[in-house]
Design a protein around this motif. Structure first.
Motif, PDB file in Angstrom:
ATOM      1  N   TRP A   1      -9.692  -8.802 -95.274  1.00 54.67           N
ATOM      2  CA  TRP A   1     -10.062  -9.320 -93.949  1.00 54.67           C
ATOM      3  C   TRP A   1     -10.282 -10.829 -94.003  1.00 54.67           C
ATOM      4  CZ3 TRP A   1     -14.408 -11.980 -92.415  1.00 54.67           C
ATOM      5  CH2 TRP A   1     -14.602 -12.135 -91.029  1.00 54.67           C
ATOM      6  N   LEU A   2     -10.952 -11.313 -95.036  1.00 58.61           N
ATOM      7  CA  LEU A   2     -11.200 -12.746 -95.167  1.00 58.61           C
ATOM      8  C   LEU A   2      -9.889 -13.523 -95.263  1.00 58.61           C
ATOM      9  CD1 LEU A   2     -13.398 -14.961 -95.594  1.00 58.61           C
ATOM     10  CD2 LEU A   2     -13.023 -14.646 -98.047  1.00 58.61           C
ATOM     11  N   LEU A   3      -8.947 -13.012 -96.024  1.00 59.63           N
ATOM     12  CA  LEU A   3      -7.645 -13.677 -96.139  1.00 59.63           C
ATOM     13  C   LEU A   3      -6.898 -13.651 -94.807  1.00 59.63           C
ATOM     14  CD1 LEU A   3      -6.653 -12.238 -99.627  1.00 59.63           C
ATOM     15  CD2 LEU A   3      -7.292 -14.613 -99.123  1.00 59.63           C
ATOM     16  N   ALA A   4      -7.030 -12.562 -94.067  1.00 57.59           N
ATOM     17  CA  ALA A   4      -6.403 -12.492 -92.740  1.00 57.59           C
ATOM     18  C   ALA A   4      -7.037 -13.501 -91.789  1.00 57.59           C
ATOM     19  CB  ALA A   4      -6.532 -11.071 -92.175  1.00 57.59           C
ATOM     20  N   LEU A   5      -8.349 -13.700 -91.909  1.00 51.37           N
ATOM     21  CA  LEU A   5      -9.022 -14.711 -91.088  1.00 51.37           C
ATOM     22  C   LEU A   5      -8.493 -16.110 -91.409  1.00 51.37           C
ATOM     23  CD1 LEU A   5     -12.681 -14.938 -90.054  1.00 51.37           C
ATOM     24  CD2 LEU A   5     -11.673 -16.898 -91.196  1.00 51.37           C
ATOM     25  N   LEU A   6      -8.329 -16.422 -92.695  1.00 51.73           N
ATOM     26  CA  LEU A   6      -7.791 -17.731 -93.072  1.00 51.73           C
ATOM     27  C   LEU A   6      -6.377 -17.906 -92.527  1.00 51.73           C
ATOM     28  CD1 LEU A   6      -9.034 -18.121 -96.763  1.00 51.73           C
ATOM     29  CD2 LEU A   6     -10.070 -18.986 -94.658  1.00 51.73           C
ATOM     30  N   ASP A   7      -5.590 -16.847 -92.555  1.00 51.12           N
ATOM     31  CA  ASP A   7      -4.253 -16.917 -91.956  1.00 51.12           C
ATOM     32  C   ASP A   7      -4.349 -17.224 -90.465  1.00 51.12           C
ATOM     33  OD1 ASP A   7      -3.008 -16.319 -94.365  1.00 51.12           O
ATOM     34  OD2 ASP A   7      -2.867 -14.166 -93.940  1.00 51.12           O
ATOM     35  N   ALA A   8      -5.293 -16.571 -89.794  1.00 48.93           N
ATOM     36  CA  ALA A   8      -5.417 -16.723 -88.342  1.00 48.93           C
ATOM     37  C   ALA A   8      -5.792 -18.140 -87.937  1.00 48.93           C
ATOM     38  CB  ALA A   8      -6.446 -15.728 -87.794  1.00 48.93           C
ATOM     39  N   VAL A   9      -6.582 -18.832 -88.764  1.00 50.38           N
ATOM     40  CA  VAL A   9      -7.009 -20.192 -88.415  1.00 50.38           C
ATOM     41  C   VAL A   9      -6.136 -21.257 -89.065  1.00 50.38           C
ATOM     42  CG1 VAL A   9      -9.382 -19.484 -88.005  1.00 50.38           C
ATOM     43  CG2 VAL A   9      -8.728 -20.301 -90.277  1.00 50.38           C
ATOM     44  N   GLY A  10      -5.156 -20.841 -89.861  1.00 50.09           N
ATOM     45  CA  GLY A  10      -4.226 -21.790 -90.448  1.00 50.09           C
ATOM     46  C   GLY A  10      -4.742 -22.529 -91.671  1.00 50.09           C
ATOM     47  N   VAL A  11      -5.645 -21.897 -92.417  1.00 51.46           N
ATOM     48  CA  VAL A  11      -6.155 -22.512 -93.653  1.00 51.46           C
ATOM     49  C   VAL A  11      -5.400 -21.913 -94.833  1.00 51.46           C
ATOM     50  CG1 VAL A  11      -8.143 -22.730 -95.187  1.00 51.46           C
ATOM     51  CG2 VAL A  11      -8.436 -23.024 -92.720  1.00 51.46           C
ATOM     52  N   GLU A  12      -4.610 -22.743 -95.510  1.00 50.44           N
ATOM     53  CA  GLU A  12      -3.818 -22.270 -96.631  1.00 50.44           C
ATOM     54  C   GLU A  12      -4.642 -22.124 -97.901  1.00 50.44           C
ATOM     55  OE1 GLU A  12      -0.684 -21.230 -96.748  1.00 50.44           O
ATOM     56  OE2 GLU A  12      -0.534 -21.486 -94.573  1.00 50.44           O
ATOM     57  N   ARG A  13      -5.515 -23.108 -98.168  1.00 55.63           N
ATOM     58  CA  ARG A  13      -6.310 -23.090 -99.394  1.00 55.63           C
ATOM     59  C   ARG A  13      -7.728 -23.531 -99.065  1.00 55.63           C
ATOM     60  NH1 ARG A  13      -4.250 -26.183-104.202  1.00 55.63           N
ATOM     61  NH2 ARG A  13      -5.001 -24.395-105.415  1.00 55.63           N
ATOM     62  N   ALA A  14      -8.701 -23.000 -99.783  1.00 55.53           N
ATOM     63  CA  ALA A  14     -10.098 -23.306 -99.464  1.00 55.53           C
ATOM     64  C   ALA A  14     -10.973 -23.085-100.688  1.00 55.53           C
ATOM     65  CB  ALA A  14     -10.591 -22.427 -98.314  1.00 55.53           C
ATOM     66  N   MET A  15     -12.107 -23.746-100.671  1.00 53.84           N
ATOM     67  CA  MET A  15     -13.169 -23.421-101.615  1.00 53.84           C
ATOM     68  C   MET A  15     -13.939 -22.244-101.037  1.00 53.84           C
ATOM     69  SD  MET A  15     -16.268 -25.905-102.922  1.00 53.84           S
ATOM     70  CE  MET A  15     -17.908 -25.266-103.270  1.00 53.84           C
ATOM     71  N   LEU A  16     -14.141 -21.204-101.833  1.00 53.73           N
ATOM     72  CA  LEU A  16     -14.847 -20.011-101.390  1.00 53.73           C
ATOM     73  C   LEU A  16     -16.243 -19.996-101.987  1.00 53.73           C
ATOM     74  CD1 LEU A  16     -12.048 -17.290-101.826  1.00 53.73           C
ATOM     75  CD2 LEU A  16     -12.512 -18.761 -99.846  1.00 53.73           C
ATOM     76  N   VAL A  17     -17.245 -19.756-101.136  1.00 50.99           N
ATOM     77  CA  VAL A  17     -18.643 -19.723-101.551  1.00 50.99           C
ATOM     78  C   VAL A  17     -19.233 -18.398-101.074  1.00 50.99           C
ATOM     79  CG1 VAL A  17     -20.887 -20.865-101.422  1.00 50.99           C
ATOM     80  CG2 VAL A  17     -18.785 -22.238-101.271  1.00 50.99           C
ATOM     81  N   GLY A  18     -19.716 -17.583-101.987  1.00 48.89           N
ATOM     82  CA  GLY A  18     -20.261 -16.290-101.600  1.00 48.89           C
ATOM     83  C   GLY A  18     -21.601 -16.016-102.229  1.00 48.89           C
ATOM     84  N   HIS A  19     -22.464 -15.313-101.476  1.00 50.18           N
ATOM     85  CA  HIS A  19     -23.784 -14.933-101.975  1.00 50.18           C
ATOM     86  C   HIS A  19     -23.861 -13.422-102.101  1.00 50.18           C
ATOM     87  CE1 HIS A  19     -28.119 -13.771-101.110  1.00 50.18           C
ATOM     88  NE2 HIS A  19     -28.200 -14.419-102.253  1.00 50.18           N
ATOM     89  N   SER A  20     -24.268 -12.938-103.271  1.00 47.32           N
ATOM     90  CA  SER A  20     -24.506 -11.519-103.500  1.00 47.32           C
ATOM     91  C   SER A  20     -23.254 -10.710-103.152  1.00 47.32           C
ATOM     92  CB  SER A  20     -25.734 -11.077-102.698  1.00 47.32           C
ATOM     93  OG  SER A  20     -26.228  -9.833-103.142  1.00 47.32           O
ATOM     94  N   MET A  21     -23.291  -9.792-102.196  1.00 46.23           N
ATOM     95  CA  MET A  21     -22.087  -9.069-101.814  1.00 46.23           C
ATOM     96  C   MET A  21     -20.954 -10.032-101.475  1.00 46.23           C
ATOM     97  SD  MET A  21     -21.542  -6.275 -98.726  1.00 46.23           S
ATOM     98  CE  MET A  21     -21.551  -7.500 -97.393  1.00 46.23           C
ATOM     99  N   GLY A  22     -21.284 -11.130-100.803  1.00 45.62           N
ATOM    100  CA  GLY A  22     -20.270 -12.121-100.452  1.00 45.62           C
ATOM    101  C   GLY A  22     -19.616 -12.764-101.657  1.00 45.62           C
ATOM    102  N   SER A  23     -20.331 -12.826-102.792  1.00 43.14           N
ATOM    103  CA  SER A  23     -19.728 -13.390-104.000  1.00 43.14           C
ATOM    104  C   SER A  23     -18.626 -12.470-104.523  1.00 43.14           C
ATOM    105  CB  SER A  23     -20.797 -13.615-105.073  1.00 43.14           C
ATOM    106  OG  SER A  23     -21.290 -12.393-105.599  1.00 43.14           O
ATOM    107  N   LEU A  24     -18.834 -11.155-104.415  1.00 39.95           N
ATOM    108  CA  LEU A  24     -17.791 -10.215-104.816  1.00 39.95           C
ATOM    109  C   LEU A  24     -16.588 -10.305-103.883  1.00 39.95           C
ATOM    110  CD1 LEU A  24     -19.912  -7.031-105.675  1.00 39.95           C
ATOM    111  CD2 LEU A  24     -19.239  -8.924-107.175  1.00 39.95           C
ATOM    112  N   VAL A  25     -16.852 -10.499-102.594  1.00 46.27           N
ATOM    113  CA  VAL A  25     -15.759 -10.666-101.623  1.00 46.27           C
ATOM    114  C   VAL A  25     -14.942 -11.908-101.964  1.00 46.27           C
ATOM    115  CG1 VAL A  25     -15.191 -11.023 -99.197  1.00 46.27           C
ATOM    116  CG2 VAL A  25     -17.058  -9.479 -99.822  1.00 46.27           C
ATOM    117  N   ALA A  26     -15.617 -13.010-102.273  1.00 44.73           N
ATOM    118  CA  ALA A  26     -14.921 -14.244-102.630  1.00 44.73           C
ATOM    119  C   ALA A  26     -14.103 -14.058-103.900  1.00 44.73           C
ATOM    120  CB  ALA A  26     -15.927 -15.374-102.798  1.00 44.73           C
TER     121      ALA A  26
END
Length: 267
Positions: free
Chosen positions: A78-103
């Motif tokens: 889902w996160l990768l689909a969101l980046l596609d939707a907003v036109g972000v090809e590459r990004a720094m990913l920052v995640g906390h706890s569950m979000g760190s596993l998502v990143a």
């Protein structure tokens, strides 16, 4: 900012600045039973100092619509689909706890899209006790109280921390209660179960090709630093920073967390 992701509305906080895809992007991913607001200080600073900020509300959390995703792999997709939707090809990913596993999983599903990876309050495997899973399923208010206590050091239990007149624990508790009110479908149990079941962390860490930063709370009882060896040793390009805080380190030590993240982003 509202974004259409796979036909469902998703919300991203942009740090008080208009979204500008031309700027380097930093994506912030919250943990279980939270939303984008846990990153308020860090995201506003990044947005006003040369970065494009996207602090997401995962599906079923905060202002994002739809059912909560039931596993880390689906959240990462889902996160990768969101980046596609907003036109972000590459990004720094920052995640906390569950979000760190998502990143981490997103960096594995789409190698090359993460230019840097910062993981806060993380560990692998991120196992949740059966007792806590059962409480989250059948007595969510009690689970919220339990996790809120375990997520904060004794320092944070002072009502003057981090600012006079602001209760870090009270704010965290109200946020988790609000998530329950917005999504009564056992959200805490869903999030905890996703963390508990995630089995690709070591493989994803070993495959990571970008620089990584780990920020740990030295007094973290939820993901204690001693439990992180599997993850930190699997990452070839990992730097470790410790801050004097519990699991909710972004609110207990907001400036220390910001300093570590911004230095990493600018390096």
């Amino acid at each position: 900012m509202i974004v259409d992701v796979e036909g469902v509305e998703a919300y991203c906080y942009t740090g008080g600045r208009q979204f500008d895809p031309a700027l380097p992007a930093v994506v912030f991913i919250h943990g279980a039973q939270n939303d984008h607001s846990v990153w308020i200080l860090q995201t506003r600073y990044f947005a006003h100092h040369g970065f494009n900020v996207l602090a997401v509300d995962l599906p079923g959390h905060g202002r994002s619509k739809g059912a909560a995703k039931t596993d880390v792999e689906a959240m990462a997709a889902w996160l990768l689909a969101l980046l596609d939707a907003v036109g972000v090809e590459r990004a720094m990913l920052v995640g906390h706890s569950m979000g760190s596993l998502v990143a981490l999983e997103a960096s594995h599903q789409a190698p090359g899209r993460a230019v840097k990876l910062a993981m806060l309050g993380t560990t692998y495997p991120m196992k949740v006790s059966e007792a806590l899973l059962e409480t989250a399923k059948n007595a969510e208010p009690a689970a919220i109280d339990m996790v809120n206590i375990w997520s904060h050091s004794m320092r944070a239990q002072n009502p003057a921390c981090p600012l006079a007149g602001v209760s870090a624990m009270g704010s965290a508790r109200r946020l988790m209660q609000r998530m329950s009110a917005l999504n009564p479908a056992q959200l805490f149990h869903t999030d905890f179960s996703a963390c508990n079941a995630y089995a690709n962390g070591e493989a994803a860490a070993r495959a990571l090709a970008c620089p990584a930063l780990f920020i740990f709370g030295s007094k973290d009882m939820m993901t204690p630093p001693r439990s992180t060896k599997t993850l930190t040793t699997a990452v070839a390009q990992g730097k470790i920073v410790h801050v004097d805080a519990g699991h909710s380190l972004m609110t207990e030590q907001p400036d220390a967390v910001l300093d570590a993240l911004f230095a990493f982003a600018k390096a």
